[in-house]
Design an enzyme around this catalytic site. Structure first.
Site, short mmCIF file in Angstrom:
data_model
loop_
_atom_site.label_atom_id
_atom_site.label_comp_id
_atom_site.label_asym_id
_atom_site.label_seq_id
_atom_site.Cartn_x
_atom_site.Cartn_y
_atom_site.Cartn_z
N CYS A 66 0.82 -1.21 0.00
CA CYS A 66 0.00 0.00 0.00
C CYS A 66 0.86 1.26 0.00
O CYS A 66 0.69 2.14 -0.84
CB CYS A 66 -0.93 -0.01 1.20
SG CYS A 66 -1.94 1.48 1.33
N CYS A 71 -1.41 1.84 -3.02
CA CYS A 71 -2.41 2.89 -2.84
C CYS A 71 -1.82 4.30 -2.83
O CYS A 71 -2.33 5.20 -3.51
CB CYS A 71 -3.17 2.67 -1.53
SG CYS A 71 -3.75 0.99 -1.28
N LYS A 74 0.03 5.36 -6.14
CA LYS A 74 -1.01 5.33 -7.18
C LYS A 74 -1.91 6.55 -7.11
O LYS A 74 -2.17 7.23 -8.11
CB LYS A 74 -1.82 4.04 -7.02
CG LYS A 74 -2.99 3.83 -7.97
CD LYS A 74 -4.30 4.40 -7.44
CE LYS A 74 -4.76 3.77 -6.15
NZ LYS A 74 -5.20 2.39 -6.26
N TYR A 208 -8.27 -3.61 -11.94
CA TYR A 208 -8.28 -2.20 -11.54
C TYR A 208 -6.87 -1.63 -11.54
O TYR A 208 -6.67 -0.46 -11.85
CB TYR A 208 -8.97 -2.02 -10.18
CG TYR A 208 -8.23 -2.54 -8.98
CD1 TYR A 208 -7.33 -1.73 -8.30
CD2 TYR A 208 -8.43 -3.83 -8.51
CE1 TYR A 208 -6.64 -2.20 -7.20
CE2 TYR A 208 -7.75 -4.30 -7.41
CZ TYR A 208 -6.85 -3.48 -6.75
OH TYR A 208 -6.16 -3.95 -5.66
N GLU A 212 -6.10 1.66 -13.66
CA GLU A 212 -5.61 2.83 -12.93
C GLU A 212 -4.28 3.32 -13.48
O GLU A 212 -4.08 4.51 -13.71
CB GLU A 212 -5.48 2.50 -11.44
CG GLU A 212 -6.81 2.36 -10.73
CD GLU A 212 -6.68 1.91 -9.28
OE1 GLU A 212 -7.63 2.10 -8.52
OE2 GLU A 212 -5.61 1.36 -8.92
N HIS A 477 -26.03 20.87 -1.72
CA HIS A 477 -26.07 21.49 -3.04
C HIS A 477 -25.04 22.60 -3.16
O HIS A 477 -24.88 23.39 -2.23
CB HIS A 477 -27.48 22.05 -3.28
CG HIS A 477 -27.71 22.58 -4.65
ND1 HIS A 477 -27.78 21.75 -5.76
CD2 HIS A 477 -27.86 23.85 -5.11
CE1 HIS A 477 -27.98 22.50 -6.84
NE2 HIS A 477 -28.04 23.77 -6.46
N GLU A 482 -25.16 14.68 -4.12
CA GLU A 482 -26.60 14.91 -3.91
C GLU A 482 -27.43 14.19 -4.96
O GLU A 482 -28.62 13.93 -4.76
CB GLU A 482 -26.91 16.40 -3.93
CG GLU A 482 -26.86 17.04 -5.30
CD GLU A 482 -27.36 18.48 -5.31
OE1 GLU A 482 -28.43 18.73 -4.70
OE2 GLU A 482 -26.68 19.34 -5.91
#
Length: 502
Positions: A66, A71, A74, A208, A212, A477, A482
């Site tokens: 990681c 992670c 990346k 992935y 990525e 908003h 939302e």
């Protein structure tokens, strides 16, 4: 590379969580020197899961995949690509930015690598502050309670423990059947530490990791091609996966679909000539690249642990360790967590949570087990894909088409409007049971900041939220998230799901 290993002396009497050892792999046979050291708990592996288990009760951590090659680097390189897009949009908002925008790989790589190194250094300092004895060795089992560790110089150390946790994770897989793959290809373990730009790159795989890497390489301006044998993002919702690919294609990433590489040859120009077979046409083709990046899956780091000497059973097909709900292996006092364990999500946060809960159970603080259902995650492709819960396919397979309702919408993020960016693939779907109160089974979000959006809704889904409760939630908003609480058109209705207006 030798693994990171830390340990503290075992406490007398009651077992405490401050005793730990972190190791991984093996460096071959050597005679043990200096006698045997005993601990309450040995944690084999310096990655996220092992650290979480070991540090329960202290505040330190090492890196593993990681931090070093996963992670963290990346996400930073993904951010570099996103910034390029923002700079290109900036003139629409009044910023006078010189065009074309150019990227310097060396500058980015140094910044990313320096950050990773700072994390590594911080971990070592914290180890020292907590008086944790640190070993830099690789390990293999001698018996069910004993591990042999060997350092780079060949010096051996015997470590024994009442409890042992295996958290060695995995490494990227090379296609050994492809001639030249190992000699000339690299993996995600390498891409983040390249000093110079990889140039024109072929990414082989549809995971992935593949998408990525291809996404940020395209985003910083490199000629990038993805070669896929089959469909992308296996295990994810396939409608969402198709939209991810559509977006990447429309933004410059090239795809070779249904193709399998057969040969890599280095040319006198130092370029790599890649030959592949197109399964659809049955023809052979080739092209040249500067870099070939393999992203075809990972293999668990179990083969050199001598697990048979400890009696730990693995799945013969993939070499992952078989565990039960307690994370225990076939040997009750030996546990396995994270990517190395059979049937567990290959995700850093699940390894961390599993490690913490295991440590708490071992010291009697808790009896809670890790719950692997409704685990949220995000694929950091150029247009991010966040999800939690069941895919549409999984929901239909589990409950039947007639009992599943899917609410969905195409929307345009406000930040896309002034620059008139294409939002064709910005899409949300909520998978629910059809019968009231319409329990939410899964949420899938494709758009900016998908990880941030999905993390918040994951709590509600984990707590058993219904569609009605989501609709009662007031949206913030103007945000993309939302749009989730405004979903009102079902696929079953056949109505146009594109959001119009504010």
């Amino acid at each position: 590379m030798a693994a990171m290993v830390a340990a503290l002396r075992g406490s007398r009497g009651r077992f405490r969580p401050r005793t730990r050892a972190l190791t991984r792999g093996t460096r071959g046979a050597a005679s043990a020197a200096g006698g045997q050291q005993s601990f309450d708990l040995l944690v084999i592996g310096g990655g996220s899961g092992g650290l979480a288990c070991a540090k329960e009760g202290t505040k330190w951590g090492l890196g593993g995949t990681c931090v070093n090659v996963g992670c963290i680097p990346k996400k930073l390189m993904h951010q570099a690509a996103l910034l390029g897009g923002m700079i290109r949009d900036a003139h629409h908002y009044g910023w006078e930015v010189a065009q074309p925008v150019r990227h310097n790989w060396k500058t980015m790589a140094e910044a990313v690598q320096n950050h990773v190194k700072s994390l590594n250094w911080g971990h070592r300092v914290q180890l020292q502050d907590r008086k944790v004895k640190y070993f830099n060795i690789k390990a293999s089992f001698v018996d069910a309670h004993t591990v042999l560790g060997v350092d780079k110089g060949g010096k051996a150390t015997l470590l024994s423990a009442e409890h042992i946790v295996i958290a060695t994770g995995g490494r990227p897989r090379y296609p050994t059947q492809v001639k030249g793959a190992l000699e000339y290809g690299i993996t995600s373990d390498d891409i983040f530490w390249l000093k110079e730009s990889p140039g024109k790159t072929l990414v082989v795989g549809a995971s992935y990791v593949a998408l990525e890497c291809a996404g940020f390489l395209t985003g910083i301006g490199l000629d990038t091609t993805v070669m896929m044998r089959s469909g992308p993002l296996r295990g994810f919702d396939q409608q969402m996966s198709s939209l991810v690919i559509e977006h990447m294609e429309s933004h410059g990433t090239q795809f070779l679909k249904g193709c399998v590489p057969s040969l890599i040859k280095k040319l006198p120009t130092n370029q790599l000539q890649v030959t592949w077979e197109d399964h659809a046409s049955g023809k052979e083709d080739s092209s040249t690249f500067d870099t070939v990046l393999w992203a075809i899956g990972r293999v668990p780091e179990t083969r050199n642990l001598n697990l048979e000497k400890a009696g730990v059973k693995t799945n013969p097909e993939n070499q992952k360790i078989i565990v039960d709900a307690q994370e225990a292996t076939s040997v009750p006092h030996i546990y396995a967590i994270g990517d190395v364990a059979e049937g567990r999500p290959e995700l850093t946060p699940t390894a961390i949570k599993a490690g913490k809960l295991l440590a708490q159970r071992l010291v009697g603080k808790s009896s809670a087990l890790m719950d692997y259902s409704n685990v949220p995650t995000t694929v950091f492709t150029p247009l991010e894909y966040g999800c939690v819960g069941l895919s549409e396919e999984e929901a239909v397979a589990l409950h039947g088409q007639e009992h599943v309702e899917v609410y969905h919408a195409y929307y345009k993020p406000l930040e896309f409007t002034v620059a008139d960016r294409d939002a064709s693939q910005c899409y949300i779907k909520m998978v629910c049971l059809r019968e009231p109160p319409q329990l939410v089974l899964g949420l899938h979000f494709l758009g900016p900041n998908a990880g941030e959006v999905t993390q918040g809704f994951a709590l509600g889904i984990k707590c058993g939220a219904s569609y009605a409760q989501v609709m009662q939630t007031v949206g913030i908003h103007p945000t993309c998230s939302e749009e989730v609480v405004k979903l009102h058109i079902s696929k079953r209705s056949g109505l146009e799901p594109t959001v119009t207006g504010c």
